[in-house]
Scaffold this active site. Structure first.
Site, mmCIF file in Angstrom:
data_model
loop_
_atom_site.group_PDB
_atom_site.id
_atom_site.type_symbol
_atom_site.label_atom_id
_atom_site.label_comp_id
_atom_site.label_asym_id
_atom_site.label_seq_id
_atom_site.Cartn_x
_atom_site.Cartn_y
_atom_site.Cartn_z
ATOM 1 N N ARG A 114 0.863 -1.176 0.000
ATOM 2 C CA ARG A 114 0.000 0.000 0.000
ATOM 3 C C ARG A 114 0.898 1.224 0.000
ATOM 4 O O ARG A 114 1.906 1.256 0.727
ATOM 5 C CB ARG A 114 -0.892 0.011 1.229
ATOM 6 C CG ARG A 114 -1.909 1.163 1.194
ATOM 7 C CD ARG A 114 -2.705 1.181 2.446
ATOM 8 N NE ARG A 114 -3.763 2.143 2.455
ATOM 9 C CZ ARG A 114 -5.026 1.880 2.136
ATOM 10 N NH1 ARG A 114 -5.368 0.683 1.730
ATOM 11 N NH2 ARG A 114 -5.937 2.805 2.218
ATOM 12 N N HIS A 135 -7.724 -0.056 -5.663
ATOM 13 C CA HIS A 135 -7.680 -0.896 -4.467
ATOM 14 C C HIS A 135 -8.399 -2.188 -4.850
ATOM 15 O O HIS A 135 -9.503 -2.465 -4.401
ATOM 16 C CB HIS A 135 -8.408 -0.160 -3.336
ATOM 17 C CG HIS A 135 -8.224 -0.775 -1.985
ATOM 18 N ND1 HIS A 135 -7.351 -1.812 -1.733
ATOM 19 C CD2 HIS A 135 -8.818 -0.508 -0.806
ATOM 20 C CE1 HIS A 135 -7.422 -2.133 -0.444
ATOM 21 N NE2 HIS A 135 -8.313 -1.358 0.129
#
Ligand SMILES: [Zn+2]
Lengths: 151, 302
Positions: free
Chosen positions: B101, B129
């Protein structure tokens, strides 16, 4: 002097880029990297044009634009016309085509894009060609003609 | 670039999506399978996200894998000014798979070009995402029995909400109808609407939530995030515009389910929680199974 010779104004061999919108002249010089060439080059700008209002013209001695250079040109001046000159004659007219992929030429307009943080060669797919809209391979955001900045 | 990475939901074809959903339902039936035995997975959180990290790390643990990594950039060499490229190159030497991330958009795509091992994007700024999208799809599939021909109503921040954008991209493969309910300042961006026009997918924009609720198979709620607004007054104006209350669900379709990527602020009143149509807590649980399936697909294990 014959009329033909006048039109090409004494360029024996090389490329004439005509019908550049006057305000795009410097973008064209940039995108083609003309400032680093040793060839003789002449520029004319703010010339009258019925189509464009004011146009610019570039004549480059002894250089024949390659297809990928023509494609780069398409990004900044899609209206441009290219004439290849040999022996004072126009031997080829090249159409300016917007390429499908654009690599290493344009800056991504998304300030949060990785290409604006690290030394990453930019890559775009062309999602629309007039006006030109590019989609960044990395951040997936669009860069439009208005915000297009040549690296 | 390695082809097994999952960076953007668009990396998956319709067939890939269906394969992962099927695999996720197998993991739900039988969560503990030691398919990652002897494998090391790097979990690189350049910005903290406890929810996503725990979900991924649970998925890895249930598969019997080992985890190395960091939970925020301050505990890594990133603070010493190391480039993303160098960090990825280093970690790539140690592990079989990288979950990452990163706050910068496109970071995961770049990492997938630098690394030999597959990259799973656990969020790159406001961009993608995809594991969230896969768990949303799995939740829709589970509750509706199909992804085809559904009416999806998206509510709230449709301008900045990356979950709705990715869900829109993925659902576009399955002949949906969309309802977009948002304040004027948070409307679905034109780029996505043009995409739907090109695909001949019908969509309707409304200002009132009531109009859309009764037509929906899926009601996808999102929160309006304060940090998206440069002007705090603008945030105050729109934050309470769409609040879902139980009374509003009286005439909703029987099969309709309410999804929310969580955490919620106040956009779903707690009186909805007891309604059988409320699905957001189970939705989060589905994330572990979806991620188990994604991990195994990336490594060609299943
Ligand atoms: Zn970009």
């Amino acid at each position: 002097m014959s009329k033909k010779e006048l039109q090409v104004s004494a360029i024996e061999n090389g490329t004439v880029i005509d019908h550049i919108p006057a305000d795009k002249l410097f973008s064209v010089i940039n995108v083609l990297g003309l400032s680093s060439l040793d060839n003789p080059i002449t520029f004319g700008t703010n010339l009258k044009s019925t189509k464009l209002g004011k146009k610019a013209i570039i004549k480059i001695w002894d250089k024949f634009l390659e297809d990928d250079e023509v494609n780069k040109l398409a990004l900044v001046a899609p209206s441009a016309k290219i004439n290849i000159i040999r022996d004072y004659e126009v031997v080829e007219k090249k159409k300016v085509n917007v390429p499908e992929k654009v690599e290493g030429i344009v800056k991504c307009m998304n300030p949060k894009c990785i290409t604006n943080y690290e030394k990453v060669r930019t890559k775009f797919t062309v999602v629309n060609d007039s006006p030109i809209v590019l989609r960044c391979h990395y951040c997936e955001k669009l860069t439009d003609q208005e915000h297009m900045e040549i690296i | 670039m390695n082809t097994h990475s999952l960076v953007s939901i668009e990396d998956y074809t319709k067939e890939d999506i269906m394969e992962v959903l099927k695999s996720a339902s197998e993991f739900e039936a039988n969560p503990n399978q030691p398919l990652l035995e002897g494998k090391v997975v790097a979990s690189l959180f350049f910005e903290p996200s406890t929810r996503t990290r725990l979900s991924f790390e649970t998925a890895i643990s249930r598969l019997g894998g080992r985890i190395v990594g960091f939970t925020d950039a301050s505990s890594s060499s990133v603070t010493k000014g190391e480039t993303l490229k160098d960090t990825i190159k280093m970690v790539d030497n140690y592990c079989d798979l990288i979950v990452m991330r990163h706050p910068v958009e496109g970071a995961a795509r770049y990492a997938s070009e630098v690394a030999v091992h597959p990259i799973l994007n656990a969020g790159d700024g406001a961009n993608q995402h995809p594991s969230q999208t896969m768990l949303d799809l799995y939740s829709i599939y589970k509750t509706q029995g199909t992804l085809e021909n559904l009416t999806i109503c998206m509510v709230g921040d449709l301008k900045y909400g990356r979950t709705v954008h990715s869900l829109l991209q993925a659902m576009s493969l399955f002949h949906p109808t969309f309802y977009f309910v948002s304040p004027e300042s948070l409307k679905m961006p034109d780029a996505y609407k043009l995409h739907l026009n090109e695909l001949n997918i019908p969509y309707y924009e409304c200002r009132e939530l009531d109009e859309a609720i009764n037509k929906a198979d899926i009601l996808y709620m999102t929160r309006v995030q304060r940090e998206r607004f440069a002007d705090p007054l603008e945030y105050e104006k729109v934050k309470n515009v769409y609040i879902l209350r139980n009374a509003m669900l009286a005439n909703a379709k029987e099969n309709m389910r309410i999804l929310h990527p969580l955490p919620r602020v106040n956009e779903i009143d707690v009186d909805v929680d007891e309604n059988p149509k409320a699905y957001y807590f189970e939705q989060a649980r589905n994330g572990v199974f979806a991620r188990q399936a994604i991990i195994c697909k990336a490594l060609g294990l299943k």
